[in-house]
Motif scaffolding. Structure first.
Motif, PDB file in Angstrom:
ATOM      1  N   PHE A 106      41.976   7.927 -15.438  1.00  9.56           N
ATOM      2  CA  PHE A 106      40.656   7.843 -16.049  1.00  9.56           C
ATOM      3  C   PHE A 106      39.581   8.500 -15.177  1.00  9.56           C
ATOM      4  CE2 PHE A 106      36.670   5.755 -17.154  1.00  9.56           C
ATOM      5  CZ  PHE A 106      36.653   5.938 -18.520  1.00  9.56           C
ATOM      6  N   GLU A 107      39.624   8.248 -13.880  1.00  6.67           N
ATOM      7  CA  GLU A 107      38.557   8.759 -13.001  1.00  6.67           C
ATOM      8  C   GLU A 107      38.362  10.258 -13.192  1.00  6.67           C
ATOM      9  OE1 GLU A 107      36.322   7.030 -11.472  1.00  6.67           O
ATOM     10  OE2 GLU A 107      37.474   5.310 -12.200  1.00  6.67           O
ATOM     11  N   ALA A 108      39.505  10.942 -13.246  1.00  4.36           N
ATOM     12  CA  ALA A 108      39.435  12.399 -13.344  1.00  4.36           C
ATOM     13  C   ALA A 108      38.895  12.847 -14.697  1.00  4.36           C
ATOM     14  CB  ALA A 108      40.814  13.003 -13.101  1.00  4.36           C
ATOM     15  N   ARG A 109      38.951  11.957 -15.675  1.00  7.67           N
ATOM     16  CA  ARG A 109      38.557  12.372 -17.018  1.00  7.67           C
ATOM     17  C   ARG A 109      37.132  11.974 -17.369  1.00  7.67           C
ATOM     18  NH1 ARG A 109      42.889  12.004 -21.625  1.00  7.67           N
ATOM     19  NH2 ARG A 109      41.276  13.407 -22.406  1.00  7.67           N
ATOM     20  N   ILE A 110      36.474  11.277 -16.483  1.00 11.31           N
ATOM     21  CA  ILE A 110      35.098  10.875 -16.772  1.00 11.31           C
ATOM     22  C   ILE A 110      34.257  12.111 -17.070  1.00 11.31           C
ATOM     23  CG2 ILE A 110      33.004   9.981 -15.681  1.00 11.31           C
ATOM     24  CD1 ILE A 110      34.697   7.798 -14.443  1.00 11.31           C
ATOM     25  N   GLY A 111      33.499  12.020 -18.142  1.00  4.14           N
ATOM     26  CA  GLY A 111      32.680  13.148 -18.565  1.00  4.14           C
ATOM     27  C   GLY A 111      33.320  13.984 -19.654  1.00  4.14           C
ATOM     28  N   GLN A 112      34.646  13.855 -19.802  1.00  4.53           N
ATOM     29  CA  GLN A 112      35.320  14.598 -20.866  1.00  4.53           C
ATOM     30  C   GLN A 112      35.036  13.985 -22.225  1.00  4.53           C
ATOM     31  OE1 GLN A 112      39.532  14.965 -20.203  1.00  4.53           O
ATOM     32  NE2 GLN A 112      39.287  15.978 -18.209  1.00  4.53           N
ATOM     33  N   THR A 113      35.076  14.815 -23.244  1.00  2.00           N
ATOM     34  CA  THR A 113      34.906  14.331 -24.609  1.00  2.00           C
ATOM     35  C   THR A 113      36.272  14.111 -25.232  1.00  2.00           C
ATOM     36  OG1 THR A 113      32.790  15.429 -24.891  1.00  2.00           O
ATOM     37  CG2 THR A 113      34.020  14.912 -26.884  1.00  2.00           C
ATOM     38  N   THR A 169      34.417   9.928 -31.600  1.00  2.00           N
ATOM     39  CA  THR A 169      34.396  11.004 -30.612  1.00  2.00           C
ATOM     40  C   THR A 169      33.294  10.684 -29.617  1.00  2.00           C
ATOM     41  OG1 THR A 169      35.170  12.600 -32.234  1.00  2.00           O
ATOM     42  CG2 THR A 169      34.078  13.481 -30.271  1.00  2.00           C
ATOM     43  N   GLY A 170      33.586  10.870 -28.362  1.00  2.00           N
ATOM     44  CA  GLY A 170      32.560  10.562 -27.372  1.00  2.00           C
ATOM     45  C   GLY A 170      32.998  10.925 -25.978  1.00  2.00           C
ATOM     46  N   GLU A 171      32.128  10.595 -25.071  1.00  2.00           N
ATOM     47  CA  GLU A 171      32.306  10.996 -23.680  1.00  2.00           C
ATOM     48  C   GLU A 171      32.863   9.814 -22.899  1.00  2.00           C
ATOM     49  OE1 GLU A 171      28.971  12.028 -20.640  1.00  2.00           O
ATOM     50  OE2 GLU A 171      28.915  13.499 -22.270  1.00  2.00           O
ATOM     51  N   LEU A 172      33.858  10.090 -22.075  1.00  2.00           N
ATOM     52  CA  LEU A 172      34.424   9.017 -21.254  1.00  2.00           C
ATOM     53  C   LEU A 172      33.485   8.698 -20.099  1.00  2.00           C
ATOM     54  CD1 LEU A 172      38.185  10.074 -21.080  1.00  2.00           C
ATOM     55  CD2 LEU A 172      37.159   8.255 -22.450  1.00  2.00           C
ATOM     56  N   GLY A 173      33.279   7.421 -19.877  1.00  2.00           N
ATOM     57  CA  GLY A 173      32.419   7.002 -18.777  1.00  2.00           C
ATOM     58  C   GLY A 173      32.649   5.540 -18.477  1.00  2.00           C
ATOM     59  N   ARG A 174      31.858   5.029 -17.589  1.00  2.00           N
ATOM     60  CA  ARG A 174      31.970   3.611 -17.267  1.00  2.00           C
ATOM     61  C   ARG A 174      30.630   2.934 -17.487  1.00  2.00           C
ATOM     62  NH1 ARG A 174      36.614   1.970 -14.617  1.00  2.00           N
ATOM     63  NH2 ARG A 174      37.785   3.572 -13.515  1.00  2.00           N
ATOM     64  N   THR A 175      30.692   1.634 -17.698  1.00  2.00           N
ATOM     65  CA  THR A 175      29.454   0.863 -17.770  1.00  2.00           C
ATOM     66  C   THR A 175      29.076   0.419 -16.366  1.00  2.00           C
ATOM     67  OG1 THR A 175      30.658  -1.196 -18.034  1.00  2.00           O
ATOM     68  CG2 THR A 175      30.056  -0.013 -20.048  1.00  2.00           C
ATOM     69  N   GLN A 176      27.948  -0.295 -16.266  1.00  2.00           N
ATOM     70  CA  GLN A 176      27.517  -0.792 -14.952  1.00  2.00           C
ATOM     71  C   GLN A 176      28.553  -1.724 -14.348  1.00  2.00           C
ATOM     72  OE1 GLN A 176      23.593  -2.418 -15.417  1.00  2.00           O
ATOM     73  NE2 GLN A 176      22.650  -0.395 -15.638  1.00  2.00           N
ATOM     74  N   LYS A 177      29.285  -2.435 -15.211  1.00  2.00           N
ATOM     75  CA  LYS A 177      30.318  -3.346 -14.699  1.00  2.00           C
ATOM     76  C   LYS A 177      31.638  -2.617 -14.467  1.00  2.00           C
ATOM     77  CE  LYS A 177      28.025  -7.338 -14.920  1.00  2.00           C
ATOM     78  NZ  LYS A 177      27.850  -8.065 -16.191  1.00  2.00           N
ATOM     79  N   GLY A 178      31.654  -1.329 -14.761  1.00  2.00           N
ATOM     80  CA  GLY A 178      32.841  -0.549 -14.457  1.00  2.00           C
ATOM     81  C   GLY A 178      33.847  -0.431 -15.587  1.00  2.00           C
ATOM     82  N   GLU A 179      33.518  -0.953 -16.757  1.00  2.00           N
ATOM     83  CA  GLU A 179      34.459  -0.916 -17.872  1.00  2.00           C
ATOM     84  C   GLU A 179      34.595   0.507 -18.421  1.00  2.00           C
ATOM     85  OE1 GLU A 179      36.009  -3.577 -19.246  1.00  2.00           O
ATOM     86  OE2 GLU A 179      36.806  -2.695 -21.096  1.00  2.00           O
ATOM     87  N   PRO A 180      35.809   1.011 -18.492  1.00  2.00           N
ATOM     88  CA  PRO A 180      35.998   2.337 -19.111  1.00  2.00           C
ATOM     89  C   PRO A 180      35.507   2.322 -20.554  1.00  2.00           C
ATOM     90  CG  PRO A 180      37.978   1.643 -17.951  1.00  2.00           C
ATOM     91  CD  PRO A 180      37.066   0.463 -17.986  1.00  2.00           C
ATOM     92  N   THR A 181      34.729   3.349 -20.892  1.00  2.00           N
ATOM     93  CA  THR A 181      34.027   3.328 -22.173  1.00  2.00           C
ATOM     94  C   THR A 181      33.968   4.726 -22.759  1.00  2.00           C
ATOM     95  OG1 THR A 181      32.636   1.496 -21.404  1.00  2.00           O
ATOM     96  CG2 THR A 181      31.822   2.760 -23.280  1.00  2.00           C
ATOM     97  N   VAL A 182      34.138   4.780 -24.081  1.00  2.00           N
ATOM     98  CA  VAL A 182      33.863   6.030 -24.790  1.00  2.00           C
ATOM     99  C   VAL A 182      32.438   5.924 -25.314  1.00  2.00           C
ATOM    100  CG1 VAL A 182      34.493   7.524 -26.717  1.00  2.00           C
ATOM    101  CG2 VAL A 182      36.274   6.276 -25.483  1.00  2.00           C
ATOM    102  N   TRP A 183      31.555   6.726 -24.792  1.00  2.00           N
ATOM    103  CA  TRP A 183      30.172   6.716 -25.276  1.00  2.00           C
ATOM    104  C   TRP A 183      30.111   7.614 -26.509  1.00  2.00           C
ATOM    105  CZ3 TRP A 183      27.330   2.939 -23.604  1.00  2.00           C
ATOM    106  CH2 TRP A 183      27.556   2.396 -22.333  1.00  2.00           C
ATOM    107  N   ALA A 184      29.995   6.991 -27.652  1.00  2.00           N
ATOM    108  CA  ALA A 184      30.213   7.689 -28.916  1.00  2.00           C
ATOM    109  C   ALA A 184      29.130   8.727 -29.194  1.00  2.00           C
ATOM    110  CB  ALA A 184      30.258   6.689 -30.056  1.00  2.00           C
ATOM    111  N   THR A 185      29.582   9.875 -29.651  1.00  2.00           N
ATOM    112  CA  THR A 185      28.649  10.869 -30.162  1.00  2.00           C
ATOM    113  C   THR A 185      28.892  11.098 -31.650  1.00  2.00           C
ATOM    114  OG1 THR A 185      30.212  12.574 -29.447  1.00  2.00           O
ATOM    115  CG2 THR A 185      28.368  12.097 -27.988  1.00  2.00           C
ATOM    116  N   GLN A 186      30.009  10.608 -32.147  1.00  2.00           N
ATOM    117  CA  GLN A 186      30.304  10.750 -33.572  1.00  2.00           C
ATOM    118  C   GLN A 186      31.224   9.613 -33.993  1.00  2.00           C
ATOM    119  OE1 GLN A 186      33.188  13.695 -35.368  1.00  2.00           O
ATOM    120  NE2 GLN A 186      31.252  14.726 -35.750  1.00  2.00           N
ATOM    121  N   VAL A 187      30.908   9.026 -35.120  1.00  3.75           N
ATOM    122  CA  VAL A 187      31.700   7.910 -35.618  1.00  3.75           C
ATOM    123  C   VAL A 187      32.113   8.216 -37.048  1.00  3.75           C
ATOM    124  CG1 VAL A 187      31.773   5.435 -36.050  1.00  3.75           C
ATOM    125  CG2 VAL A 187      30.327   6.325 -34.214  1.00  3.75           C
TER     126      VAL A 187
END
Length: 564
Positions: A106-113, A169-187
Motif C-alpha cells: 500500500f505505501e508504494a501505491r499512495i497517490g495512485q488512482t 474510483t479514487g486516490e489511495l491515501g491514509r486518514t489521520q488515524k492511518g486507515e488506508p482509504t480510497v478518496w473517491a473522485t467518482q462513484v
RNA sequence: GGGGGCGUAGCUCAGCGGUAGAGCAGCGGCCUUUUAAGCCGUUGGUCGUAGGUUCGACCCCUACCGCCCUCACCA
C-alpha cells in the motif's frame, strides 16, 4: 451520443468520465426513454401510498409485489435515482481491481488512482465527509467521500447507502488515524439494494435465517465465507492429490435404476419419457468399479450422493463423497494414500499446520495415524468378548439396552461395537480388519475368511473415511448380493445387480477403494460443529411462502407448457 | 419418531398477568479524517400461527408450524 443527466451536473456518459465527478450515469434507459416508459406505464401500486414508487407491470391492483414488502425508504431512493436518470441496475460499470491488490504494498501505491467495487458497509457520516467500507471478494477497504471533491454526488449521497453495490474510483491515501482509504473522485452505483443489512456488529445470528438466506449470511459474516473458501480448497487439494497419482477424475450416473454400493435408503424418482422408476444414487461405487473392469485402473469421483435418512449435525440428505479406486492396490496401499492425502491437506489447507481444533479439542492430523484392529478394539471395550460368539454378544447387547430381536448376529455385534467403541475413537485412527459379514463389497483376507480387508478412518469419534480391498470374485459377489436380498429391507436393493456381476465376470483387477465424506472432512478442517455449516444450502423444511398474488404454481414435475 | 430448548421491530436482544422496550439500521439536524464514530430528535410491531383460561394474555394452558440440541438410523 447519448447524454444522461447526472446528479448535480451533466456529463458525457458514454465518454466515461475522465474528470467527471459525481455519480456516473450510463447511457441506458432514463425516465424519458422508451424502455423506462414501458415499465412506467403500469398501474401505480396502491400499496406504495404516497411514494413515487413505480409498480412493476406484473403488479395489478389487488396483488402484492414481492418488493412491496420491503422498507419503503429504499423504494423511495430507488425511484429518486431513476427520476434523476441514474440507473439503479446498470448493464455495465467500470472494471474494478481486487481490493486486496490495492492493500498489498500500500505505501508504494499512495497517490495512485484505482477503481474498486463491492458492497458498501457501515456508512459513517462526518460533516462534509462520509466514510464507508467497501467489501469485495478479496478484502475490504475504506472509502472516503468528500463534499468538495464530489459536489455532484454530495447532494444526493443518501441515495447511495449501506448495502448497495458501487464502483468507486479514487486516490489511495491514509486518514489521520492511518486507515488506508480510497478518496473517491467518482462513484458509480452498480446495484441498488432494497433490503437493510443485518446488524453491523453482531451480524446475522439466527441459525435458521442463516441457512435459509445463506446469501445474507455470506456477505455479513466473514468467517462463513472463509469456511466455504476452505471447502473449495479441500476439494482442490483432493483433486491435486489423486491427479498427482495418475488417477482420472470421472463422473458416473446419479440416476440409477438399481441402487447399491452402500447400505442406505434411497430417494426415488421417475423418468417420464421412459416411464421408468429411478433412484438417486446412495454411492457411485458400483459404476466406478465397472470402470476398473474397463481398464481405467485409477479413477476417482467427487460427487453428490443422496440418502433418504435422518438429518443430524453430521448428516445431510445430500452430501459430497469422494470415492477412489486403484487397480493392483489393496487396502494397505489405500491406507498409505489416505495418509499422503492428509499430509497434503495439512500443507495446502492448513498452511503447514498439522493440529486442528474441533469441537473444543485438538487433533494432530500429521501422519502416520494410529492403527487398531476392529476385533481387538471390540474385545478391549467389551471385556474380552469374542465378536463371533453370537450368544455372548447378544447378551452383551441386552446389557447395553440394544434391540437385537430379529437382527442378524453380525448386525447385533456391530451395534455393540458402535455403542462401545466408536466414541472412544478420538483419532485420527485407522480401525482395520473388519468382520466380513458387515462388509458386503470387501474382499476377505487370504489368511482368514471371516476377516475383510477393510479400514475406516475415525477422527473425533466421527467416521471420515472407509476403504477396502475390493471384492472382485463374481461368484462370491453374486452370493453376497443374494444374501442381501434374503433379508431385504428398504436399505437394500430389491433386485440383483446382474450387470455389475456381469462386469466382474469380465474381470476386475484387484483393487483398493476409498470413500471419504468431503463435508465431514471440511468440518474437521474448519472447526464446524454441524454439517450444515459446510453445506451452502442445507435441506430444511419448506415454510409457507408469502402470498404473491399469483395463481397456484403447478407441480414443477408436470408444469404447463411454456406457451400456455 | 422420542426428549429438551427457542420463535418479540429489517438485525441483535430485553421484558412482564395490567397501554410493547433498548441498541444497531432507517428518517431529520450538527460536525472535513471517522471507523461498532459521536451528539440531538424521530419513524417502525399480527410479540411464529390458531384456539382456550382470565375483567385483562407477549406472559398461563392446548394444538399446530419452523429452527436448534439430544437419542434412535446412518456417512
Amino acid at each position: 451520443m447519448a447524454r444522461s443527466r447526472v446528479l448535480g451536473a451533466d456529463i458525457d456518459a458514454a465518454g466515461g468520465g475522465s474528470g467527471a465527478r459525481g455519480i456516473l450515469a450510463c447511457a441506458c434507459a432514463g425516465p424519458g426513454s422508451p424502455r423506462a416508459s414501458a415499465a412506467g406505464a403500469a398501474a401505480w401500486n396502491p400499496r406504495c401510498l404516497g411514494l413515487s414508487c413505480r409498480a412493476f407491470p406484473r403488479a395489478a391492483a389487488g396483488t402484492t409485489n414481492l418488493t412491496d414488502r420491503i422498507a419503503k425508504d429504499r423504494l423511495e431512493k430507488l425511484e429518486a435515482l431513476r427520476a434523476k436518470g441514474v440507473p439503479p441496475y446498470p448493464a455495465r460499470v467500470p472494471s474494478p481491481e481486487p481490493i486486496a491488490g490495492c492493500l498489498a504494498g500500500f505505501e508504494a501505491r499512495i497517490g495512485q488512482t484505482v477503481t474498486v467495487a463491492g458492497r458498501l458497509t457501515q456508512v459513517r457520516d462526518f460533516g462534509k465527509l462520509r466514510f464507508s467500507h467497501l467489501l469485495d471478494r478479496s478484502a475490504s477497504i475504506q472509502v472516503g467521500f468528500q463534499r468538495d471533491r464530489l459536489p455532484g454526488f454530495w447532494e444526493d449521497r443518501r441515495l447511495v447507502e449501506a448495502n448497495d453495490h458501487v464502483v468507486v474510483t479514487g486516490e489511495l491515501g491514509r486518514t489521520q488515524k492511518g486507515e488506508p482509504t480510497v478518496w473517491a473522485t467518482q462513484v458509480v452505483l452498480a446495484s441498488k439494494t432494497l433490503r437493510h443489512a443485518p446488524e453491523k456488529w453482531h451480524g446475522l445470528q439466527d441459525v435458521e435465517t442463516r441457512y435459509r438466506m445463506r446469501y445474507v449470511d455470506l456477505f455479513t459474516n466473514p468467517d462463513v465465507r472463509k469456511v466455504f473458501v476452505t471447502r473449495a480448497r479441500v476439494l482442490d487439494t483432493v483433486r491435486a492429490f489423486f491427479n498427482g497419482h495418475g488417477y482420472v477424475e470421472v463422473e458416473t450416473p446419479i440416476l440409477q435404476s438399481i441402487f447399491g454400493g452402500a447400505t442406505a435408503r434411497p430417494f426415488k424418482t421417475h423418468h417420464n419419457a421412459l416411464d421408468m422408476e429411478l433412484y438417486l444414487r446412495i454411492a457411485p461405487e458400483l459404476y466406478l468399479k465397472r470402470l476398473l473392469v474397463g481398464g481405467l485402473e485409477r479413477v476417482y469421483e467427487i460427487g453428490r450422493v443422496f440418502r433418504n435418512e435422518g438429518i443430524s449435525p453430521r448428516h445431510n440428505p445430500e452430501f459430497t463423497m469422494l470415492e477412489s479406486y486403484e487397480a493392483y492396490a489393496d487396502y494397505r496401499t489405500i491406507m498409505a494414500r489416505v495418509e499422503g492425502l492428509f499430509a497434503l491437506l495439512c500443507e495446502r489447507v492448513l498452511g503447514g499446520n498439522t493440529v486442528v481444533r474441533f469441537r473444543g479439542r485438538e487433533y494432530d492430523l500429521r501422519p502416520p495415524f494410529r492403527k487398531v484392529r476392529y476385533l481387538d478394539l471390540f474385545a478391549e471395550h467389551n471385556g474380552g468378548l469374542d465378536f463371533f460368539d453370537a450368544r455372548a454378544v447378544r447378551a452383551r447387547a441386552a446389557d447395553l439396552g440394544l434391540a437385537s430381536a430379529g437382527l442378524p448376529d453380525e448386525k447385533v455385534a456391530n451395534d455393540v461395537f458402535e455403542a462401545t467403541c466408536e466414541k472412544t475413537l478420538d483419532g485420527p485412527v485407522f480401525v482395520h480388519d473388519y468382520p466380513v459379514a458387515i462388509c458386503p463389497l470387501a474382499k476377505a483376507a487370504d489368511h482368514d475368511p471371516r476377516i475383510a480387508e477393510r479400514f475406516e478412518l475415525f477422527v473425533a469419534g466421527m467416521e471420515v473415511g472407509n476403504a477396502f480391498s475390493e471384492l472382485n470374485d463374481p461368484v462370491d459377489q453374486e452370493r453376497r448380493f443374494r444374501a442381501q436380498l434374503e433379508h431385504h429391507d428398504e436399505e437394500s436393493p430389491s433386485e440383483l445387480d446382474v450387470d455389475y456381476v456381469t462386469a466382474l465376470e469380465y474381470g476386475m483387477p484387484p483393487a483398493g477403494g476409498l470413500g471419504i465424506g468431503m463435508d465431514r472432512l471440511t468440518m474437521l478442517l474448519t472447526d464446524s460443529a454441524s454439517i450444515r455449516d459446510v453445506v451452502f444450502f442445507p435441506l430444511l423444511r419448506r415454510v409457507a411462502a408469502p402470498d404473491v398474488g399469483l395463481e397456484t404454481a403447478g407441480d414443477p414435475g408436470t408444469q404447463a407448457p411454456a406457451g400456455g
